[in-house]
Design a protein around this motif. Structure first.
Motif, PDB file in Angstrom:
ATOM      1  N   TYR A  55       0.812  -1.218   0.000  1.00 41.43           N
ATOM      2  CA  TYR A  55       0.000   0.000   0.000  1.00 41.43           C
ATOM      3  C   TYR A  55       0.846   1.269   0.000  1.00 41.43           C
ATOM      4  CZ  TYR A  55      -4.246  -2.705   0.703  1.00 41.43           C
ATOM      5  OH  TYR A  55      -5.294  -3.556   0.534  1.00 41.43           O
ATOM      6  N   GLY A  56       1.781   1.398   0.942  1.00 44.41           N
ATOM      7  CA  GLY A  56       2.572   2.615   1.023  1.00 44.41           C
ATOM      8  C   GLY A  56       3.446   2.830  -0.198  1.00 44.41           C
ATOM      9  N   LYS A  57       4.163   1.786  -0.630  1.00 39.09           N
ATOM     10  CA  LYS A  57       5.041   1.911  -1.802  1.00 39.09           C
ATOM     11  C   LYS A  57       4.241   2.230  -3.059  1.00 39.09           C
ATOM     12  CE  LYS A  57       8.651  -1.198  -0.079  1.00 39.09           C
ATOM     13  NZ  LYS A  57       9.398  -2.462  -0.316  1.00 39.09           N
ATOM     14  N   GLN A  58       3.064   1.598  -3.187  1.00 37.96           N
ATOM     15  CA  GLN A  58       2.257   1.854  -4.377  1.00 37.96           C
ATOM     16  C   GLN A  58       1.746   3.282  -4.406  1.00 37.96           C
ATOM     17  OE1 GLN A  58       2.240  -0.454  -6.535  1.00 37.96           O
ATOM     18  NE2 GLN A  58       0.543  -0.210  -7.950  1.00 37.96           N
ATOM     19  N   ARG A  59       1.388   3.834  -3.243  1.00 40.78           N
ATOM     20  CA  ARG A  59       0.915   5.226  -3.198  1.00 40.78           C
ATOM     21  C   ARG A  59       2.047   6.185  -3.564  1.00 40.78           C
ATOM     22  NH1 ARG A  59      -4.158   5.480  -1.234  1.00 40.78           N
ATOM     23  NH2 ARG A  59      -4.871   3.887   0.241  1.00 40.78           N
ATOM     24  N   ASN A  60       3.235   5.949  -3.044  1.00 37.23           N
ATOM     25  CA  ASN A  60       4.369   6.812  -3.383  1.00 37.23           C
ATOM     26  C   ASN A  60       4.722   6.712  -4.863  1.00 37.23           C
ATOM     27  OD1 ASN A  60       4.763   7.894  -0.800  1.00 37.23           O
ATOM     28  ND2 ASN A  60       6.011   6.157  -0.160  1.00 37.23           N
ATOM     29  N   GLU A  83       5.879   2.982   4.358  1.00 36.29           N
ATOM     30  CA  GLU A  83       5.792   1.845   3.449  1.00 36.29           C
ATOM     31  C   GLU A  83       5.695   0.482   4.138  1.00 36.29           C
ATOM     32  OE1 GLU A  83       9.039   2.242   0.724  1.00 36.29           O
ATOM     33  OE2 GLU A  83       8.146   3.978  -0.299  1.00 36.29           O
ATOM     34  N   PRO A  84       4.816   0.334   5.144  1.00 32.17           N
ATOM     35  CA  PRO A  84       4.520  -1.017   5.619  1.00 32.17           C
ATOM     36  C   PRO A  84       3.568  -1.701   4.644  1.00 32.17           C
ATOM     37  CG  PRO A  84       3.161   0.541   6.784  1.00 32.17           C
ATOM     38  CD  PRO A  84       4.075   1.347   5.892  1.00 32.17           C
ATOM     39  N   PRO A  85       3.407  -3.031   4.734  1.00 33.51           N
ATOM     40  CA  PRO A  85       2.475  -3.699   3.818  1.00 33.51           C
ATOM     41  C   PRO A  85       1.034  -3.229   3.973  1.00 33.51           C
ATOM     42  CG  PRO A  85       3.961  -5.291   4.816  1.00 33.51           C
ATOM     43  CD  PRO A  85       4.167  -3.996   5.542  1.00 33.51           C
ATOM     44  N   LEU A  92      -2.204  -9.607   6.293  1.00 33.84           N
ATOM     45  CA  LEU A  92      -1.138  -8.654   6.017  1.00 33.84           C
ATOM     46  C   LEU A  92      -0.620  -8.015   7.296  1.00 33.84           C
ATOM     47  CD1 LEU A  92      -2.675  -6.918   2.869  1.00 33.84           C
ATOM     48  CD2 LEU A  92      -0.718  -8.463   2.899  1.00 33.84           C
ATOM     49  N   LYS A  93      -1.499  -7.704   8.222  1.00 32.73           N
ATOM     50  CA  LYS A  93      -1.096  -7.079   9.472  1.00 32.73           C
ATOM     51  C   LYS A  93      -0.246  -8.023  10.302  1.00 32.73           C
ATOM     52  CE  LYS A  93      -1.177  -3.842  12.646  1.00 32.73           C
ATOM     53  NZ  LYS A  93      -0.457  -2.582  12.430  1.00 32.73           N
ATOM     54  N   VAL A  94      -0.649  -9.267  10.440  1.00 32.95           N
ATOM     55  CA  VAL A  94       0.109 -10.232  11.242  1.00 32.95           C
ATOM     56  C   VAL A  94       1.468 -10.510  10.604  1.00 32.95           C
ATOM     57  CG1 VAL A  94       0.154 -12.614  12.092  1.00 32.95           C
ATOM     58  CG2 VAL A  94      -1.947 -11.275  12.236  1.00 32.95           C
ATOM     59  N   GLY A  95       1.512 -10.608   9.291  1.00 27.00           N
ATOM     60  CA  GLY A  95       2.781 -10.845   8.623  1.00 27.00           C
ATOM     61  C   GLY A  95       3.749  -9.701   8.794  1.00 27.00           C
TER      62      GLY A  95
END
Length: 569
Positions: free
Chosen positions: A342-347, A427-429, A468-471
């Motif tokens: 999510y974070g990397k894709q937004r950037n 940039e967390p998942p 995704l959060k647990v990973g």
């Protein structure tokens, strides 16, 4: 020795109403005092209107100037500003191409003109059947302004036309005693040219509905006093269709008038001298950025909610439906990119945009007309400031209805409008946030977010987010107690349903609170499993992904894989 009479310019606005415009020109042919100049401000009419004006020049010998621009929607204020700038008269009288002036129309405006004032005249609205019955002789002889003649033609509401019978002294007393406030009326108002230049003319951002009143309000704030002459200066308003009415622009007009009143704005930045920060195609320098995957159902609504953005950019992550075709059909530029998180894709998406100001929305989110208008009004000040971001209140909709009370899903502020050089996403998942360096403002109105269309859809999303959060969580440093698991669901459900007022949203609130509680329980179960795996493999580093991979290959399947296979089915 009498004072010199000021030169007079009459400005007539029109759009594709040549039959009505001809009757209006008849009215100015019969005036007791002829204007020095008549400007027809044409908002993109066809050649039929131009031919009528040329015929009126030669046959009626009227001093007419024709100002025209291309038809690109309702842009009446733009052509009126051109008329103000080009007018040769000291005193300007404004009317519409569907309003026939009475014989003393120009004389009344001139006789009542005073320094630092504007005059507000009136009109009598006629039904279409009566308007069609008016001929040249009716205007020339004044029959069209007689109550008895109008009654014979089919005017039923006689009280509406009784002002035509008023004597000069009665009309003057009625103007002094009327409770109707004097406003700038586009069909019948006048003032000095230098006063209009003082407030920079009409606001060219406004569409139909209140655009003339807004000019009058700024004139008053600039120290110009209004005067009511609605019983002395009259015209006949001819009924016609209004196919140019746009509900979104009506909302914008209302919002802009409130903003100017609150800020006590006397002049506009979008007037005769336009100081708006516009791009080459006349749009605001904002890029709407939307990330998509299989969003053909909701994407069009998102893109259409931001009509004023200079660029619409869709970053697609391998859609298998018609998402790309829908985006291109609504004027968006499409870029295909593999999913980065999510974070990397937004950037990544923000860096592909053309402009620095980014409005980052998901495909299932859209602006309300009020928020779209608010951001359009706010943007010129944002561009000239050092602001980094604007918090947009976000309200969820579930099963087609907007939530009203559930606190965690109603008006929750999120930074979705920001300057990409002053803010950047972490940039967390999952559960990324915007780190901004600069002033952060907050909008008043809201973004609507369709969290789900059904309970199944909501649970599927939450299970995916939980995986995704647990990973992404660091390895547990202490043993996870299993005895607390039975108490997590009732505690979270009570918090959501009772403390956060989900119960006031009825069945929808119950379903969402139930799903949120299940989401929390599932995360804790997966963390408990991760602790067990850590003991089994002896090291936390890489243990959870390897165990998850082994579980998937053995056919057990994780929540994430089950979600994917369910959507494939």
């Amino acid at each position: 020795m009498s004072e010199r009479r000021p030169t007079v310019t009459v400005v007539i606005s029109t759009y594709n109403q040549p039959d009505w415009l001809e009757k209006v020109l008849w009215g100015f042919l019969t005036q007791s005092i002829q204007p020095d100049e008549i400007i027809v401000a044409d908002d993109g009419s066809t050649m039929e209107t131009a031919a009528l004006i040329e015929r009126a020049r030669t046959e009626l010998l009227l001093p007419i100037e024709h100002l025209w621009h291309e038809d690109r929607g309702f842009r009446k204020n733009v052509i009126l500003n051109r008329a103000i700038a080009s007018a040769r008269g000291d005193y300007l009288i404004f009317t519409d191409g569907d309003c026939i002036p009475r014989r003393n129309f120009v004389e009344t405006h001139l006789s009542l003109a005073r320094p630092n004032r504007f005059l507000s005249g009136g009109c009598i609205r006629l039904p279409r059947v009566v308007a069609q019955a008016i001929e040249f002789d009716d205007v020339r002889t004044g029959r069209a302004f007689q109550v008895e003649w109008l009654r014979r033609q089919g005017v039923r509401n006689v009280r509406r036309v009784m002002r035509l019978r008023y004597s000069p002294w009665r009309a003057r007393i009625s103007d002094a005693c009327t409770p109707t406030r004097a406003t700038w009326n586009g069909h019948n108002s006048s003032t000095w040219k230098h006063l209009l230049l003082r407030v920079n003319g009409f606001d060219e951002r406004m569409g139909y509905g209140g655009e003339d009143r807004e000019l009058g309000e700024r004139l008053i704030r600039a120290g110009v006093r209004p005067r009511q002459i609605r019983h002395r200066a009259l015209c006949l308003h001819l009924d016609h269709d209004r196919g140019y009415v746009d509900q979104c622009r009506l909302v914008f007009n209302r919002m802009l008038r409130r903003h100017n009143k609150r800020k006590r704005v006397p002049t506009t930045i979008a007037g005769i001298h336009n100081r708006l920060p516009l791009t080459a195609n006349g749009a605001l320098p904002v890029s709407l950025v939307v990330m998509t995957k299989n969003e053909e159902r909701s994407l069009a609504r998102c893109l259409d909610s931001v009509s004023w953005a200079a660029e619409k950019l869709v970053v697609d992550c391998g859609s298998e439906d018609r998402t790309v075709q829908v985006a291109e059909g609504h004027g968006a530029r499409v870029i295909s990119s593999a999913w980065r998180g999510y974070g990397k894709q937004r950037n990544f998406a923000a860096m592909q945009a053309t402009h620095d100001w980014i409005l980052m929305l998901d495909a299932d989110q859209w602006l309300t007309p009020e928020l779209a208008a608010e951001l359009e009004i706010l943007l010129p000040d944002l561009v000239s400031s050092r602001a980094a971001a604007v918090l947009l209140p976000m309200t969820a909709t579930y099963a087609g209805r907007e939530l009203r009370y559930y606190r965690s899903m109603v008006r929750k502020p999120k930074p979705r409008f920001y300057h990409r050089r002053r803010a950047r996403w972490t940039e967390p998942p999952i559960h990324e946030r915007l780190d901004a360096t600069g002033l952060i403002q907050r909008a008043r109105h809201e973004v609507l977010n369709e969290v789900c269309t059904s309970a199944y859809d909501h649970q599927r999303r939450l299970l995916t987010y939980a995986e995704l959060k647990v990973g992404d969580c660091p390895a547990p440093t202490r043993r996870q107690s299993s005895w607390v698991l039975p108490f997590i669901y009732p505690a979270v459900f009570a918090k959501k349903f009772l403390l956060q007022l989900a119960l006031l949203d009825g069945a929808r609130g119950f379903i969402l609170a139930h799903n949120e509680a299940q989401y929390t329980v599932f995360k804790r179960i997966r963390l408990f499993e991760r602790t067990r795996l850590q003991r089994e493999f002896g090291s936390a580093k890489g243990a959870f992904p390897r165990a998850l991979k082994r579980s998937l290959s053995s056919g057990g399947g994780s929540g994430l894989e089950q979600t994917r296979s369910s959507s494939d089915r």
